[in-house]
Write an enzyme that holds these catalytic residues in place. Structure first.
Site, PDB file in Angstrom:
ATOM      1  CE  LYS A 192      -3.574   2.564   2.814  1.00 49.38           C
ATOM      2  NZ  LYS A 192      -4.458   2.287   3.907  1.00 49.38           N
ATOM      3  CE  LYS A 228      -5.851   2.128  -0.554  1.00 46.12           C
ATOM      4  NZ  LYS A 228      -5.925   2.183   0.763  1.00 46.12           N
TER       5      LYS A 228
HETATM    6  C1  PBG Z   1      -7.370   3.078   5.209  1.00 47.64           C
HETATM    7  C2  PBG Z   1      -7.997   3.122   3.753  1.00 47.64           C
HETATM    8  C3  PBG Z   1      -7.681   4.038   2.863  1.00 47.64           C
HETATM    9  C4  PBG Z   1      -8.170   3.478   1.793  1.00 47.64           C
HETATM   10  C5  PBG Z   1      -8.411   2.297   2.056  1.00 47.64           C
HETATM   11  N1  PBG Z   1      -8.474   1.996   3.206  1.00 47.64           N
HETATM   12  C6  PBG Z   1      -7.066   5.478   2.992  1.00 47.64           C
HETATM   13  C7  PBG Z   1      -5.780   5.818   3.228  1.00 47.64           C
HETATM   14  O1  PBG Z   1      -4.918   5.145   3.184  1.00 47.64           O
HETATM   15  O2  PBG Z   1      -5.372   7.020   3.510  1.00 47.64           O
HETATM   16  C8  PBG Z   1      -8.272   4.480   0.562  1.00 47.64           C
HETATM   17  C9  PBG Z   1      -9.142   3.989  -0.471  1.00 47.64           C
HETATM   18  C10 PBG Z   1      -9.503   4.958  -1.679  1.00 47.64           C
HETATM   19  O3  PBG Z   1      -8.765   5.943  -1.749  1.00 47.64           O
HETATM   20  O4  PBG Z   1     -10.539   4.383  -2.392  1.00 47.64           O
HETATM   21  N2  PBG Z   1      -8.220   2.689   6.178  1.00 47.64           N
END
Ligand code: PBG
Length: 329
Positions: A201, A254
């Site tokens: 991520k 992601k």
């Molecule tokens: C954290 C989380 C995020 C997203 C999914 N889970 C936000 C982040 O890490 O800032 C982002 C998903 C998206 O942008 O569609 N709980």
């Protein structure tokens, strides 16, 4: 040239030929729809930066989930917005928390739908960080207490499993969280609940609209100390290896579109089920251009999702899921 008489264009001349040759097929079977749940009744708050998406109260969420199931979408992933945020994110794991209410309601009223739950503190903390924050006195400096966070994440995952979640998905990027969540689940009789790990991520600008949706922008600093640096992909392979070692069943990359090479590497390297998150910013860019008629929305979305699959994703979390299911029906 090894194949001098090969004439690719012959094979592209008509749609039936193209169908026969096609290597990648996008199907509704590949899709996971993210949904946001908040307290209240009859609530359907528009998320302005994500047209067609809403913060839903449990009753409305049940309707939306039933729609997803009817369209043949195999799974949803839930994000909670609690009544109250605090420093330790208790709204994410205390007894009767909003996500457990949502899981129970969906499970009692909707058949044939997998309920995945995001496991992270950022939606529930008043500072918006994904873990327990320690601030240095006076200054702007802060650190996130990795190990104190693990305990809370394990508690959260367990509360969702107890409520009936089919899969838990830790998204916080603390070190050791998959092992901590796996142990908590196993010790409490949930050894059959799989973990979808947000394994690679990135600290990405593509999450902007989500932070409006989940009301979770960090109040100070950013997430670069725990999320990955976009230029790195060897590191993604190491992150995924760790999560698999700790017990991840599905590994996620992601965002998706700017990281197709990472998806490809992860699939090639591990041969594990790979999920790709077509995140909020990727969705909103398409919607914004489509609203101005600058692009053909349907063609663009299908091309994007097919490409994510071609790179190696087995499943795609996407805010386009219900619309795509409708188009493909
Ligand atoms: C954290 C989380 C995020 C997203 C999914 N889970 C936000 C982040 O890490 O800032 C982002 C998903 C998206 O942008 O569609 N709980």
């Amino acid at each position: 040239m090894r194949y001098p008489i090969y004439r690719p264009r012959r094979l592209r001349a008509n749609e039936n030929l193209r169908r026969l040759i096609r290597e990648t097929r996008l199907s509704t079977d590949d899709l996971i729809m993210p949904l946001f749940v908040r307290p209240g009744k009859g609530v359907r708050n528009k998320i302005s930066s994500m047209p067609g998406n809403y913060q839903l109260s449990v009753d409305e969420l049940v309707k939306e989930s039933a729609k997803a199931a009817d369209l043949g979408v195999p799974a949803i992933i839930l994000f909670g917005i609690p009544e109250k945020k605090d420093a330790l994110g208790t709204g994410g794991y205390k007894k009767g928390n909003i996500v457990t209410q949502a899981i129970k309601a969906i499970k009692s009223k909707v058949e044939n739908l997998i309920v995945i739950t995001d496991v992270c503190l950022c939606e529930y903390t008043d500072h918006g960080h994904c873990g327990v924050v320690k601030r240095k006195r006076g200054g702007k400096d802060f650190t996130v207490d990795n190990d104190a966070t693990l305990e809370l994440l394990a508690k959260m995952a367990l509360s969702y499993a107890e409520a009936g979640a089919d899969i838990v998905a830790p998204s916080d990027m603390m070190d050791g969280r998959i092992g901590a969540v796996r142990a908590a689940l196993d010790e409490n009789g949930f050894e059959n609940v799989p973990i979808m790990a947000y394994a690679a991520k990135y600290a990405s600008a593509f999450y902007g609209p989500f932070r409006e949706a989940a009301e979770s922008p960090p109040k100070f600093g950013d997430r670069r100390s725990y999320q990955m640096d976009p230029p790195n992909s060897d590191e993604a392979v190491r992150e995924v290896a760790l999560d698999i070692e700790e017990g991840a069943d599905i590994v996620m990359v992601k965002p998706a579109l700017a990281y197709l090479d990472v998806i490809y590497r992860v699939k090639q390297e591990f041969g594990y089920p790979v999920a790709a998150y077509n995140v909020s910013g990727e969705f909103s860019l398409v919607k914004a251009a489509a609203a101005r008629n600058w692009v053909d929305e349907q063609k663009l979305v299908l091309e994007i999702l097919t490409s994510i699959k071609r790179a190696g994703a087995d499943m795609i979390l996407t805010y386009h899921a219900m619309e795509v299911a409708h188009w493909l029906a």
